[in-house]
Design a protein around this motif. Structure first.
Motif, PDB file in Angstrom:
ATOM      1  N   ALA A 128      -6.147  89.794   6.869  1.00 52.86           N
ATOM      2  CA  ALA A 128      -5.833  91.213   7.030  1.00 52.86           C
ATOM      3  C   ALA A 128      -6.982  91.947   7.699  1.00 52.86           C
ATOM      4  O   ALA A 128      -6.757  92.848   8.532  1.00 52.86           O
ATOM      5  CB  ALA A 128      -5.531  91.834   5.666  1.00 52.86           C
ATOM      6  N   ILE A 129      -8.212  91.585   7.356  1.00 53.82           N
ATOM      7  CA  ILE A 129      -9.387  92.212   7.971  1.00 53.82           C
ATOM      8  C   ILE A 129      -9.426  91.912   9.466  1.00 53.82           C
ATOM      9  O   ILE A 129      -9.630  92.814  10.293  1.00 53.82           O
ATOM     10  CB  ILE A 129     -10.667  91.723   7.267  1.00 53.82           C
ATOM     11  CG1 ILE A 129     -10.749  92.327   5.859  1.00 53.82           C
ATOM     12  CG2 ILE A 129     -11.910  92.075   8.076  1.00 53.82           C
ATOM     13  CD1 ILE A 129     -11.820  91.705   4.979  1.00 53.82           C
ATOM     14  N   ASP A 130      -9.221  90.655   9.834  1.00 54.63           N
ATOM     15  CA  ASP A 130      -9.239  90.282  11.253  1.00 54.63           C
ATOM     16  C   ASP A 130      -8.094  90.945  12.006  1.00 54.63           C
ATOM     17  O   ASP A 130      -8.268  91.397  13.156  1.00 54.63           O
ATOM     18  CB  ASP A 130      -9.162  88.766  11.390  1.00 54.63           C
ATOM     19  CG  ASP A 130     -10.420  88.073  10.876  1.00 54.63           C
ATOM     20  OD1 ASP A 130     -11.478  88.735  10.784  1.00 54.63           O
ATOM     21  OD2 ASP A 130     -10.347  86.863  10.567  1.00 54.63           O
ATOM     22  N   ARG A 141     -17.115  92.424  13.533  1.00 57.91           N
ATOM     23  CA  ARG A 141     -17.192  93.012  12.191  1.00 57.91           C
ATOM     24  C   ARG A 141     -18.327  94.004  12.051  1.00 57.91           C
ATOM     25  O   ARG A 141     -18.216  94.986  11.321  1.00 57.91           O
ATOM     26  CB  ARG A 141     -17.343  91.901  11.150  1.00 57.91           C
ATOM     27  CG  ARG A 141     -16.078  91.117  10.940  1.00 57.91           C
ATOM     28  CD  ARG A 141     -16.257  90.046   9.898  1.00 57.91           C
ATOM     29  NE  ARG A 141     -15.048  89.242   9.797  1.00 57.91           N
ATOM     30  CZ  ARG A 141     -14.973  88.096   9.160  1.00 57.91           C
ATOM     31  NH1 ARG A 141     -16.044  87.605   8.549  1.00 57.91           N
ATOM     32  NH2 ARG A 141     -13.830  87.427   9.117  1.00 57.91           N
ATOM     33  N   ASP A 142     -19.437  93.745  12.734  1.00 57.28           N
ATOM     34  CA  ASP A 142     -20.571  94.654  12.581  1.00 57.28           C
ATOM     35  C   ASP A 142     -20.327  96.020  13.211  1.00 57.28           C
ATOM     36  O   ASP A 142     -21.160  96.920  13.084  1.00 57.28           O
ATOM     37  CB  ASP A 142     -21.857  94.028  13.119  1.00 57.28           C
ATOM     38  CG  ASP A 142     -21.792  93.695  14.597  1.00 57.28           C
ATOM     39  OD1 ASP A 142     -20.738  93.914  15.230  1.00 57.28           O
ATOM     40  OD2 ASP A 142     -22.799  93.200  15.132  1.00 57.28           O
ATOM     41  N   GLN A 143     -19.154  96.197  13.849  1.00 53.31           N
ATOM     42  CA  GLN A 143     -18.746  97.503  14.368  1.00 53.31           C
ATOM     43  C   GLN A 143     -17.583  98.098  13.576  1.00 53.31           C
ATOM     44  O   GLN A 143     -17.086  99.164  13.922  1.00 53.31           O
ATOM     45  CB  GLN A 143     -18.328  97.369  15.845  1.00 53.31           C
ATOM     46  CG  GLN A 143     -19.420  96.853  16.760  1.00 53.31           C
ATOM     47  CD  GLN A 143     -18.915  96.595  18.175  1.00 53.31           C
ATOM     48  OE1 GLN A 143     -17.865  97.090  18.569  1.00 53.31           O
ATOM     49  NE2 GLN A 143     -19.667  95.816  18.931  1.00 53.31           N
ATOM     50  N   SER A 144     -17.170  97.414  12.515  1.00 54.33           N
ATOM     51  CA  SER A 144     -15.958  97.811  11.782  1.00 54.33           C
ATOM     52  C   SER A 144     -16.316  98.514  10.475  1.00 54.33           C
ATOM     53  O   SER A 144     -16.357  97.905   9.403  1.00 54.33           O
ATOM     54  CB  SER A 144     -15.094  96.571  11.499  1.00 54.33           C
ATOM     55  OG  SER A 144     -13.903  96.938  10.854  1.00 54.33           O
ATOM     56  N   VAL A 145     -16.550  99.811  10.563  1.00 56.47           N
ATOM     57  CA  VAL A 145     -16.849 100.591   9.365  1.00 56.47           C
ATOM     58  C   VAL A 145     -15.681 100.574   8.375  1.00 56.47           C
ATOM     59  O   VAL A 145     -15.892 100.419   7.163  1.00 56.47           O
ATOM     60  CB  VAL A 145     -17.240 102.035   9.738  1.00 56.47           C
ATOM     61  CG1 VAL A 145     -17.425 102.888   8.489  1.00 56.47           C
ATOM     62  CG2 VAL A 145     -18.517 102.040  10.569  1.00 56.47           C
ATOM     63  N   THR A 147     -13.393  98.266   7.637  1.00 59.09           N
ATOM     64  CA  THR A 147     -13.295  97.047   6.835  1.00 59.09           C
ATOM     65  C   THR A 147     -14.560  96.822   6.010  1.00 59.09           C
ATOM     66  O   THR A 147     -14.494  96.235   4.924  1.00 59.09           O
ATOM     67  CB  THR A 147     -13.020  95.820   7.716  1.00 59.09           C
ATOM     68  OG1 THR A 147     -14.063  95.670   8.693  1.00 59.09           O
ATOM     69  CG2 THR A 147     -11.689  95.960   8.427  1.00 59.09           C
ATOM     70  N   TYR A 148     -15.685  97.316   6.472  1.00 58.86           N
ATOM     71  CA  TYR A 148     -16.892  97.270   5.646  1.00 58.86           C
ATOM     72  C   TYR A 148     -16.693  98.099   4.378  1.00 58.86           C
ATOM     73  O   TYR A 148     -17.177  97.739   3.298  1.00 58.86           O
ATOM     74  CB  TYR A 148     -18.081  97.801   6.456  1.00 58.86           C
ATOM     75  CG  TYR A 148     -19.311  98.038   5.624  1.00 58.86           C
ATOM     76  CD1 TYR A 148     -20.065  96.974   5.144  1.00 58.86           C
ATOM     77  CD2 TYR A 148     -19.710  99.333   5.289  1.00 58.86           C
ATOM     78  CE1 TYR A 148     -21.181  97.191   4.360  1.00 58.86           C
ATOM     79  CE2 TYR A 148     -20.823  99.552   4.508  1.00 58.86           C
ATOM     80  CZ  TYR A 148     -21.558  98.481   4.049  1.00 58.86           C
ATOM     81  OH  TYR A 148     -22.654  98.694   3.268  1.00 58.86           O
ATOM     82  N   ALA A 149     -15.939  99.183   4.496  1.00 57.94           N
ATOM     83  CA  ALA A 149     -15.691 100.064   3.353  1.00 57.94           C
ATOM     84  C   ALA A 149     -14.903  99.376   2.242  1.00 57.94           C
ATOM     85  O   ALA A 149     -14.878  99.867   1.110  1.00 57.94           O
ATOM     86  CB  ALA A 149     -14.939 101.315   3.803  1.00 57.94           C
ATOM     87  N   ILE A 150     -14.259  98.254   2.545  1.00 58.13           N
ATOM     88  CA  ILE A 150     -13.582  97.499   1.496  1.00 58.13           C
ATOM     89  C   ILE A 150     -14.582  97.059   0.432  1.00 58.13           C
ATOM     90  O   ILE A 150     -14.269  97.014  -0.755  1.00 58.13           O
ATOM     91  CB  ILE A 150     -12.871  96.269   2.092  1.00 58.13           C
ATOM     92  CG1 ILE A 150     -11.697  96.719   2.967  1.00 58.13           C
ATOM     93  CG2 ILE A 150     -12.408  95.303   1.007  1.00 58.13           C
ATOM     94  CD1 ILE A 150     -11.066  95.594   3.773  1.00 58.13           C
ATOM     95  N   ALA A 235     -21.546  87.768   5.594  1.00 55.66           N
ATOM     96  CA  ALA A 235     -20.252  87.476   6.220  1.00 55.66           C
ATOM     97  C   ALA A 235     -20.058  88.116   7.583  1.00 55.66           C
ATOM     98  O   ALA A 235     -18.968  88.024   8.147  1.00 55.66           O
ATOM     99  CB  ALA A 235     -19.129  87.911   5.284  1.00 55.66           C
ATOM    100  N   GLY A 236     -21.088  88.783   8.127  1.00 53.76           N
ATOM    101  CA  GLY A 236     -20.989  89.212   9.508  1.00 53.76           C
ATOM    102  C   GLY A 236     -20.940  90.698   9.775  1.00 53.76           C
ATOM    103  O   GLY A 236     -20.787  91.114  10.931  1.00 53.76           O
ATOM    104  N   TRP A 237     -21.089  91.541   8.736  1.00 51.26           N
ATOM    105  CA  TRP A 237     -21.087  92.982   8.970  1.00 51.26           C
ATOM    106  C   TRP A 237     -22.470  93.521   9.351  1.00 51.26           C
ATOM    107  O   TRP A 237     -22.605  94.696   9.645  1.00 51.26           O
ATOM    108  CB  TRP A 237     -20.534  93.724   7.762  1.00 51.26           C
ATOM    109  CG  TRP A 237     -19.031  93.813   7.747  1.00 51.26           C
ATOM    110  CD1 TRP A 237     -18.272  94.814   8.273  1.00 51.26           C
ATOM    111  CD2 TRP A 237     -18.108  92.881   7.190  1.00 51.26           C
ATOM    112  NE1 TRP A 237     -16.935  94.572   8.070  1.00 51.26           N
ATOM    113  CE2 TRP A 237     -16.797  93.376   7.404  1.00 51.26           C
ATOM    114  CE3 TRP A 237     -18.242  91.648   6.530  1.00 51.26           C
ATOM    115  CZ2 TRP A 237     -15.654  92.708   6.981  1.00 51.26           C
ATOM    116  CZ3 TRP A 237     -17.105  90.976   6.106  1.00 51.26           C
ATOM    117  CH2 TRP A 237     -15.828  91.505   6.333  1.00 51.26           C
TER     118      TRP A 237
END
Length: 305
Positions: A128-130, A141-145, A147-150, A235-237
């Motif tokens: 779901a994240i991907d 992922r390191d640009q995905s605020v 999904t990081y908020a999960i 994990a890549g954030w």
């Protein structure tokens, strides 16, 4: 036989308390972060939600975290007291006689439980994240605020990168949590009966989420934020996790640690100053000095047990 006795002694003492804190915190993060995963990536990617993230999603998160607390406390309460939060452990050591040598081990158990639960939430929701990142043209992922908020927290945009507003938010939110926990477990006061305290503590967390949650994600628990933050870093954030740098915030990682630790002590001190000390003073009076009949509208003084 000796090994079995040794294992029993471990479980009967501090070792059992640490296992309890680990599992209770694990349950807290599994359901809490899981509810955020549902609201952020699970529902939109599943085809069950067509609208953008809205107030309904925030209700999922608020009640998800509240129920997570309820069941985490029920899991661990009879063994360790279900602190599940380094701020609670510190406050109880400062004002409730909890042994200081146990503080560090409790913190470690809570942090490990949070880390492992975050890893399991990731395993459940990685597709779901991907899919969310792909649907929103987020390259990595390191640009995905979102999904990081999960997993971990960050401040609202309206703080414009400042640290004082989020820090105050964490102090106040955790003070409210710990102060109300102190009230709910105080048998000298109007403590709930029939083992209802875990439900009401969960409602406290729900109320905090509904009232001040958008300021900084209402971590109000260093282990709740730091354990999953460590996981997201692995994990890549990347910088979103450490040092906690995003589009409108930087070097944020320490605020959900320091703020709750300060707030927990503030909360229990305030409760003791305004309520706990009053109850203690009333109970300390000899029986002949107590009012035989309380004034209208006042709760009778409880008898000493």
């Amino acid at each position: 036989m000796t090994a079995m006795r040794g294992g029993g002694q471990f479980r009967a003492g501090l070792g059992g308390e640490l296992l309890s804190e680990f599992l209770g915190t694990f349950v807290l993060i599994l359901f809490g972060c899981g509810s955020v995963a549902v609201a952020v990536a699970g529902l939109p990617g599943s085809g069950r939600q067509e609208t953008p993230f809205d107030a309904g999603n925030w209700l999922i998160i608020a009640f998800g975290w509240g129920l997570a607390v309820v069941f985490g406390v029920y899991v661990a309460g009879g063994v360790s007291g279900a602190h599940l939060n380094p701020a609670v452990t510190l406050a109880f050591a400062a004002r409730r006689g909890f042994p200081w040598p146990k503080v560090g081990p409790y913190w470690v158990a809570q942090l490990l439980g949070a880390f492992v639960a975050a890893a399991l939430v990731y395993a459940l929701y990685a597709p779901a994240i991907d899919a969310f990142n792909a649907a929103n043209n987020i390259a990595s992922r390191d640009q995905s605020v979102p999904t990081y908020a999960i997993f971990a927290t960050f401040p609202a945009e309206y703080f414009n990168g400042g640290w004082w507003g989020p820090l105050l938010d964490q102090i106040v939110g955790t003070a409210a949590l710990v102060g109300l926990v102190a009230a709910l477990i105080d048998n000298r006061n109007q403590a709930p009966l029939s083992n209802l305290a875990p439900f009401l503590i969960g409602l406290v967390v729900t109320a905090i989420g509904l009232s001040i949650g958008t300021n900084a994600g209402y971590a109000i628990n260093p282990a709740r934020d730091l354990g999953p933050r460590f996981f997201t870093w692995i994990a890549g954030w990347g910088d979103l996790a450490f040092p906690g740098a995003g589009p409108w915030f930087d070097n944020y990682w320490w605020i959900p640690i320091v703020g709750p630790l300060i707030g927990g002590v503030v909360g229990i001190v305030v409760y003791d100053l305004f309520i706990g000390g009053v109850l203690a003073a009333r109970l300390a009076r000899p029986p002949e000095e107590r009012e035989p009949t309380p004034e209208v509208g006042r709760v009778p003084e409880k008898k000493r047990s």
